[in-house]
Design a protein around this motif. Sequence first.
Motif, PDB file in Angstrom:
ATOM      1  N   MET A   6      31.161  31.455 -15.289  1.00  0.00           N
ATOM      2  CA  MET A   6      29.908  31.036 -15.763  1.00  0.00           C
ATOM      3  C   MET A   6      29.483  30.218 -15.143  1.00  0.00           C
ATOM      4  O   MET A   6      29.718  29.288 -14.636  1.00  0.00           O
ATOM      5  N   LYS A   7      27.815  30.071 -15.143  1.00  0.00           N
ATOM      6  CA  LYS A   7      27.087  29.254 -14.654  1.00  0.00           C
ATOM      7  C   LYS A   7      26.440  28.228 -15.601  1.00  0.00           C
ATOM      8  O   LYS A   7      25.832  28.923 -16.639  1.00  0.00           O
ATOM      9  N   VAL A   8      26.465  27.155 -15.441  1.00  0.00           N
ATOM     10  CA  VAL A   8      25.814  26.307 -16.551  1.00  0.00           C
ATOM     11  C   VAL A   8      24.716  25.450 -15.981  1.00  0.00           C
ATOM     12  O   VAL A   8      24.711  24.680 -15.115  1.00  0.00           O
ATOM     13  N   HIS A   9      23.262  25.862 -16.486  1.00  0.00           N
ATOM     14  CA  HIS A   9      22.417  25.398 -15.761  1.00  0.00           C
ATOM     15  C   HIS A   9      21.409  24.033 -16.836  1.00  0.00           C
ATOM     16  O   HIS A   9      20.527  24.466 -17.433  1.00  0.00           O
ATOM     17  N   PHE A  10      22.483  23.371 -17.141  1.00  0.00           N
ATOM     18  CA  PHE A  10      22.045  22.487 -18.265  1.00  0.00           C
ATOM     19  C   PHE A  10      20.863  21.803 -18.342  1.00  0.00           C
ATOM     20  O   PHE A  10      20.243  21.625 -19.211  1.00  0.00           O
ATOM     21  N   ALA A  11      20.470  21.272 -16.972  1.00  0.00           N
ATOM     22  CA  ALA A  11      19.225  20.699 -16.813  1.00  0.00           C
ATOM     23  C   ALA A  11      17.942  21.361 -17.074  1.00  0.00           C
ATOM     24  O   ALA A  11      17.071  20.773 -17.788  1.00  0.00           O
ATOM     25  N   GLN A  12      18.169  22.708 -16.570  1.00  0.00           N
ATOM     26  CA  GLN A  12      16.988  23.650 -16.841  1.00  0.00           C
ATOM     27  C   GLN A  12      17.046  24.133 -18.356  1.00  0.00           C
ATOM     28  O   GLN A  12      15.945  24.051 -19.036  1.00  0.00           O
ATOM     29  N   TRP A  13      18.124  24.113 -19.048  1.00  0.00           N
ATOM     30  CA  TRP A  13      18.018  24.468 -20.312  1.00  0.00           C
ATOM     31  C   TRP A  13      17.381  23.369 -21.287  1.00  0.00           C
ATOM     32  O   TRP A  13      16.822  23.522 -22.238  1.00  0.00           O
ATOM     33  N   PHE A  14      17.849  22.162 -20.832  1.00  0.00           N
ATOM     34  CA  PHE A  14      17.367  20.929 -21.555  1.00  0.00           C
ATOM     35  C   PHE A  14      16.160  20.705 -21.659  1.00  0.00           C
ATOM     36  O   PHE A  14      15.175  20.378 -22.529  1.00  0.00           O
ATOM     37  N   VAL A  15      15.450  20.816 -20.382  1.00  0.00           N
ATOM     38  CA  VAL A  15      14.170  20.823 -20.050  1.00  0.00           C
ATOM     39  C   VAL A  15      13.121  21.514 -20.953  1.00  0.00           C
ATOM     40  O   VAL A  15      12.421  21.456 -21.382  1.00  0.00           O
ATOM     41  N   VAL A  16      13.683  22.991 -20.992  1.00  0.00           N
ATOM     42  CA  VAL A  16      13.168  23.817 -21.910  1.00  0.00           C
ATOM     43  C   VAL A  16      13.193  23.713 -23.361  1.00  0.00           C
ATOM     44  O   VAL A  16      12.348  23.726 -24.345  1.00  0.00           O
ATOM     45  N   SER A  17      14.475  23.169 -23.567  1.00  0.00           N
ATOM     46  CA  SER A  17      14.804  22.973 -25.065  1.00  0.00           C
ATOM     47  C   SER A  17      14.046  21.590 -25.737  1.00  0.00           C
ATOM     48  O   SER A  17      13.916  21.605 -27.017  1.00  0.00           O
ATOM     49  N   LEU A  18      13.756  20.679 -24.937  1.00  0.00           N
ATOM     50  CA  LEU A  18      13.067  19.363 -25.189  1.00  0.00           C
ATOM     51  C   LEU A  18      11.881  19.637 -26.000  1.00  0.00           C
ATOM     52  O   LEU A  18      11.637  19.089 -27.072  1.00  0.00           O
ATOM     53  N   PRO A  19      10.868  20.272 -25.463  1.00  0.00           N
ATOM     54  CA  PRO A  19       9.594  20.582 -26.053  1.00  0.00           C
ATOM     55  C   PRO A  19       9.803  21.489 -27.302  1.00  0.00           C
ATOM     56  O   PRO A  19       9.040  21.396 -28.272  1.00  0.00           O
ATOM     57  N   ILE A  20      10.744  22.451 -27.229  1.00  0.00           N
ATOM     58  CA  ILE A  20      11.204  23.276 -28.636  1.00  0.00           C
ATOM     59  C   ILE A  20      11.603  22.308 -29.388  1.00  0.00           C
ATOM     60  O   ILE A  20      11.316  22.595 -30.787  1.00  0.00           O
ATOM     61  N   PHE A  21      12.508  21.318 -28.979  1.00  0.00           N
ATOM     62  CA  PHE A  21      12.837  20.233 -30.246  1.00  0.00           C
ATOM     63  C   PHE A  21      11.899  19.640 -30.588  1.00  0.00           C
ATOM     64  O   PHE A  21      11.976  19.343 -31.948  1.00  0.00           O
ATOM     65  N   LEU A  22      10.884  19.113 -29.903  1.00  0.00           N
ATOM     66  CA  LEU A  22       9.576  18.600 -30.568  1.00  0.00           C
ATOM     67  C   LEU A  22       8.907  19.523 -31.376  1.00  0.00           C
ATOM     68  O   LEU A  22       8.445  18.986 -32.673  1.00  0.00           O
ATOM     69  N   VAL A  23       8.820  20.674 -31.384  1.00  0.00           N
ATOM     70  CA  VAL A  23       8.115  21.739 -32.096  1.00  0.00           C
ATOM     71  C   VAL A  23       8.935  21.869 -33.348  1.00  0.00           C
ATOM     72  O   VAL A  23       8.464  21.728 -34.485  1.00  0.00           O
ATOM     73  N   GLU A  24      10.056  22.065 -33.288  1.00  0.00           N
ATOM     74  CA  GLU A  24      10.824  22.146 -34.415  1.00  0.00           C
ATOM     75  C   GLU A  24      10.890  20.958 -35.321  1.00  0.00           C
ATOM     76  O   GLU A  24      10.745  20.962 -36.581  1.00  0.00           O
ATOM     77  N   SER A  25      11.230  19.820 -34.539  1.00  0.00           N
ATOM     78  CA  SER A  25      11.062  18.567 -35.257  1.00  0.00           C
ATOM     79  C   SER A  25       9.798  18.190 -35.992  1.00  0.00           C
ATOM     80  O   SER A  25       9.844  18.104 -37.453  1.00  0.00           O
ATOM     81  N   PHE A  26       8.670  18.572 -35.382  1.00  0.00           N
ATOM     82  CA  PHE A  26       7.384  18.411 -36.179  1.00  0.00           C
ATOM     83  C   PHE A  26       7.413  19.416 -37.240  1.00  0.00           C
ATOM     84  O   PHE A  26       6.951  19.207 -38.420  1.00  0.00           O
ATOM     85  N   PHE A  27       7.700  20.458 -37.063  1.00  0.00           N
ATOM     86  CA  PHE A  27       7.767  21.625 -38.064  1.00  0.00           C
ATOM     87  C   PHE A  27       8.413  21.323 -39.249  1.00  0.00           C
ATOM     88  O   PHE A  27       8.117  21.534 -40.514  1.00  0.00           O
ATOM     89  N   PHE A  28       9.769  21.072 -39.055  1.00  0.00           N
ATOM     90  CA  PHE A  28      10.492  20.660 -40.112  1.00  0.00           C
ATOM     91  C   PHE A  28      10.144  19.469 -40.745  1.00  0.00           C
ATOM     92  O   PHE A  28      10.076  19.464 -41.963  1.00  0.00           O
ATOM     93  N   LEU A  29       9.754  18.467 -40.268  1.00  0.00           N
ATOM     94  CA  LEU A  29       9.092  17.385 -40.766  1.00  0.00           C
ATOM     95  C   LEU A  29       8.047  17.719 -41.488  1.00  0.00           C
ATOM     96  O   LEU A  29       7.794  17.075 -42.710  1.00  0.00           O
ATOM     97  N   LEU A  30       7.034  18.304 -40.972  1.00  0.00           N
ATOM     98  CA  LEU A  30       5.954  18.784 -41.831  1.00  0.00           C
ATOM     99  C   LEU A  30       6.205  19.608 -42.754  1.00  0.00           C
ATOM    100  O   LEU A  30       5.694  19.174 -44.082  1.00  0.00           O
ATOM    101  N   THR A  31       7.107  20.341 -42.921  1.00  0.00           N
ATOM    102  CA  THR A  31       7.444  21.342 -44.214  1.00  0.00           C
ATOM    103  C   THR A  31       8.280  20.301 -45.155  1.00  0.00           C
ATOM    104  O   THR A  31       8.003  20.885 -46.442  1.00  0.00           O
ATOM    105  N   ASN A  32       8.825  19.336 -44.873  1.00  0.00           N
ATOM    106  CA  ASN A  32       9.621  18.514 -45.709  1.00  0.00           C
ATOM    107  C   ASN A  32       8.896  16.950 -46.032  1.00  0.00           C
ATOM    108  O   ASN A  32       9.521  16.416 -46.779  1.00  0.00           O
TER     109      ASN A  32
END
Length: 466
Positions: A249-275
């Motif tokens: 298997m290949k691990v492209h952690f930097a690529q995954w993290f770069v894509v996940s970070l904005p998603i993390f912000l979206v989910e953070s804001f959504f979850f905080l907004l919901t609660n």
Amino acid sequence: MRFSAATTAGRFLPQRLALRVEPLLGRLDAVLFTADERGEAGRMSVIAFSIRIVSAVIAFISQVLMARWMGSFEYGIFVLVWVTMVIVGNLACLGFHTSVIRFIPEYRERGLMDELRGIVVASRLFVLIASTVIAGLGALGVWLAAPWIENYYVIPFILGVICLPMIALSDLLQGLARANSWALFALSPTYLIRPVLILLFMALMLWAGYAADARTAIFASIAATYATTLTQLIGVTQRMERQIPAGPMKVHFAQWFVVSLPIFLVESFFFLLTNADVLMVGAYMDPNDVAVYFATVKTLALVHFVYFAVKAGVAQRYAQFTHGEPQKLAAFARETVSWTFWPSLLMAFLVLALGEPMLVLFGPEFTSGYPLLFLLVFGVVARAAVGPCESLLTMSGNQNVCAAVYAMTLAFNIGLNVVLIPLFGLWGAAMATAFAMIFEAGALSFTVWRKLGIVMAIFVPAKGAA
């Protein structure tokens, strides 16, 4: 980076524990998800919708019993701690629980099996480590801030962080299952099994003579969370290993993290907004008010679950249509708006009709929250009227602008809460929440139109915004 997937999986989950955990759910998923692409998304939404209905009933019954057992003050403490743990546990995934829904279908479509094996294993290890570190820091933070926190919150919050690693891992496992259209595996543990176990363990502890207070409820929640997540881990791992052949298997952690970070912000804001409303009520008012407001919001869950059910069913299909099929994406996205709006509107009328007798089940003092439903329901229906816009933006690579929309909405919501709660109490929290949801719906719909040219609004014709 290459190494044996079989070896790593063996370290991550003992094989002897992985025997015969999920045959029933596996057969059901195999029957439900074997047809054409659109039918698959529709069936996943139907299954998710059905699970949400049952979940809403289970959650309502369990919360009624918990409120009756503990009384409004202790119940309010438990509610604030548990809501906080669920939020932080979800955020501790740092976006990986959603980004895997984007990467797994892509790697499978392109035949990138090394990368597929890599993200399946690496995401679980990363989330488990990250959430454990966050849990430790959280416990330390509560202990250091104890002089400035009400005494009755300190111990429950310190106990609550024990749940964080398992809540985070469960959310990631839900993402892995959703990426494979395993609706039952994705939603059953969190929305069906865990709340039932919390109620069962709480009842057993009360029968054994433990006090009917927030601490006992949190101990029951810890036991239920660990039991549910470990079982879910065994089941999902078992299915993944059957579908993905062993190999490097290949691990492209930097690529995954770069894509996940904005998603993390979206989910953070959504979850905080919901609660945010529950957290802000907890900051400004006493546990009795938190209990009344939370019971009111729980009653609204009968409307909310439609939106979340559709979102759970369509995210993976959005991701597949974004690869060179804009017309299919537009048609399918417009269709999901109808899936979201009309059932939500029906459930809104049902909640308004039955809201008061439902709230009285919690206790006579909880009926004071009934008038708030008439205001809150406007915001929920407004969100449903534009469909799962944030999933469409995230799965189409527009997660950054989606995060910006949620950041603005969250700031708007918190600002309104800060101003309105001291002036109007629970009415202020309800007004802030309703206005914020209406703002969110409008901003997301406009953003989807500007970025993708798709009109996500129930009463606006497909070309009406042009």
